[in-house]
Design a protein around this motif. Structure first.
Motif, short mmCIF file in Angstrom:
data_model
loop_
_atom_site.label_atom_id
_atom_site.label_comp_id
_atom_site.label_asym_id
_atom_site.label_seq_id
_atom_site.Cartn_x
_atom_site.Cartn_y
_atom_site.Cartn_z
N GLY A 177 0.81 -1.23 0.00
CA GLY A 177 0.00 0.00 0.00
C GLY A 177 0.83 1.27 0.00
O GLY A 177 0.31 2.37 0.11
N GLU A 178 2.17 1.10 -0.18
CA GLU A 178 3.05 2.28 -0.14
C GLU A 178 3.03 3.04 -1.45
O GLU A 178 3.29 4.24 -1.47
CB GLU A 178 4.49 1.84 0.22
N PRO A 230 -3.46 5.92 -8.12
CA PRO A 230 -4.40 4.94 -7.58
C PRO A 230 -3.70 3.63 -7.16
O PRO A 230 -2.54 3.41 -7.52
CB PRO A 230 -5.35 4.67 -8.76
N ARG A 231 -4.39 2.81 -6.41
CA ARG A 231 -3.85 1.51 -5.99
C ARG A 231 -3.48 0.67 -7.22
O ARG A 231 -4.27 0.58 -8.16
CB ARG A 231 -4.89 0.75 -5.17
N SER A 232 -2.31 0.06 -7.19
CA SER A 232 -1.82 -0.69 -8.34
C SER A 232 -2.24 -2.16 -8.29
O SER A 232 -2.00 -2.91 -9.24
CB SER A 232 -0.30 -0.62 -8.38
N VAL A 264 -5.51 -6.07 -2.81
CA VAL A 264 -4.95 -6.92 -1.77
C VAL A 264 -6.09 -7.37 -0.86
O VAL A 264 -6.84 -6.53 -0.34
CB VAL A 264 -3.85 -6.18 -0.96
P1 CMP Z 1 -0.49 0.35 -3.75
O1 CMP Z 1 -0.47 0.51 -5.21
O2 CMP Z 1 -0.61 1.55 -2.91
O3 CMP Z 1 -1.68 -0.65 -3.34
C1 CMP Z 1 -1.58 -2.01 -3.73
C2 CMP Z 1 -0.28 -2.56 -3.19
O4 CMP Z 1 0.02 -3.89 -3.56
C3 CMP Z 1 0.89 -1.76 -3.78
O5 CMP Z 1 0.83 -0.45 -3.28
C4 CMP Z 1 2.05 -2.62 -3.39
O6 CMP Z 1 2.39 -2.44 -2.05
C5 CMP Z 1 1.44 -4.01 -3.57
N1 CMP Z 1 1.80 -4.57 -4.88
C6 CMP Z 1 1.57 -4.07 -6.10
N2 CMP Z 1 2.02 -4.88 -7.05
C7 CMP Z 1 2.57 -5.92 -6.42
C8 CMP Z 1 3.22 -7.10 -6.87
N3 CMP Z 1 3.38 -7.37 -8.16
N4 CMP Z 1 3.67 -7.96 -5.92
C9 CMP Z 1 3.50 -7.71 -4.62
N5 CMP Z 1 2.88 -6.61 -4.14
C10 CMP Z 1 2.43 -5.73 -5.03
#
Ligand code: CMP
Length: 147
Positions: free
Chosen positions: A83-84, A92-94, A97
């Motif tokens: 979530g960083e 936005p969130r990538s 989770v």
């Molecule tokens: P964020 O985009 O804020 O929210 C979703 C989170 O999932 C992202 O931050 C990362 O911390 C984590 N994340 C995104 N892509 C991956 C990945 N391919 N593998 C593990 N963690 C991920």
């Protein structure tokens, strides 16, 4: 429901996390004061891909699954963080989770994350290292190297 962890236990837990493994007790106590302990239940969506996000999380206990565009991107367990990205770049969130079981999470909002990075700048370098690895893994999934 998982047992709630106390203040000393939280400092001890933080010290056992790779991200903070080089921090001394004083730094760990400051980091602990910046975090909020949250609980999640199996099935809870902790971040939703494409949605804005205002917190990042360090997993104290339990496991979550990461999905990127509906594709399983692995699991996040105790000691890992997620979530960083939305906090660091404001995008936005990538990934989505989802908690696979009951979880305890240490949450930080953007202001608290900024304060944490001020207290222990080396944590930012470690976060960047993980972000780089995740980016590389995501890239490899989309364009696997040939040969
Ligand atoms: P964020 O985009 O804020 O929210 C979703 C989170 O999932 C992202 O931050 C990362 O911390 C984590 N994340 C995104 N892509 C991956 C990945 N391919 N593998 C593990 N963690 C991920």
């Amino acid at each position: 429901m998982a047992r709630k962890i106390g203040k000393d236990e939280r400092v001890q837990l933080l010290g056992s996390i790779w991200l903070f493994s080089h921090c001394d007790r004083k730094e760990l106590a400051r980091i602990s004061a910046l975090t909020t302990l949250q609980t999640a239940s199996a099935g809870d969506v902790l971040t939703e891909q494409g949605k804005p996000g205002s917190e990042c999380f360090i997993v104290a206990s339990g496991t979550a699954r990461v999905d990127v565009s509906g594709v399983d991107a692995g699991e996040i367990g105790p000691g890992a963080f997620f979530g960083e990205m939305a906090l660091l770049d404001g995008g936005p969130r990538s990934a989505t989770v989802t908690a696979l079981e009951d979880m305890q999470l240490l949450a930080l909002d953007r202001r608290e994350l900024d304060a944490l990075l001020d207290v222990v700048p080396s944590v930012g370098r470690k976060m960047l290292r993980v972000a780089g690895q995740r980016l590389r893994e995501a890239h490899d999934r989309h364009s696997p190297a040939s040969g």
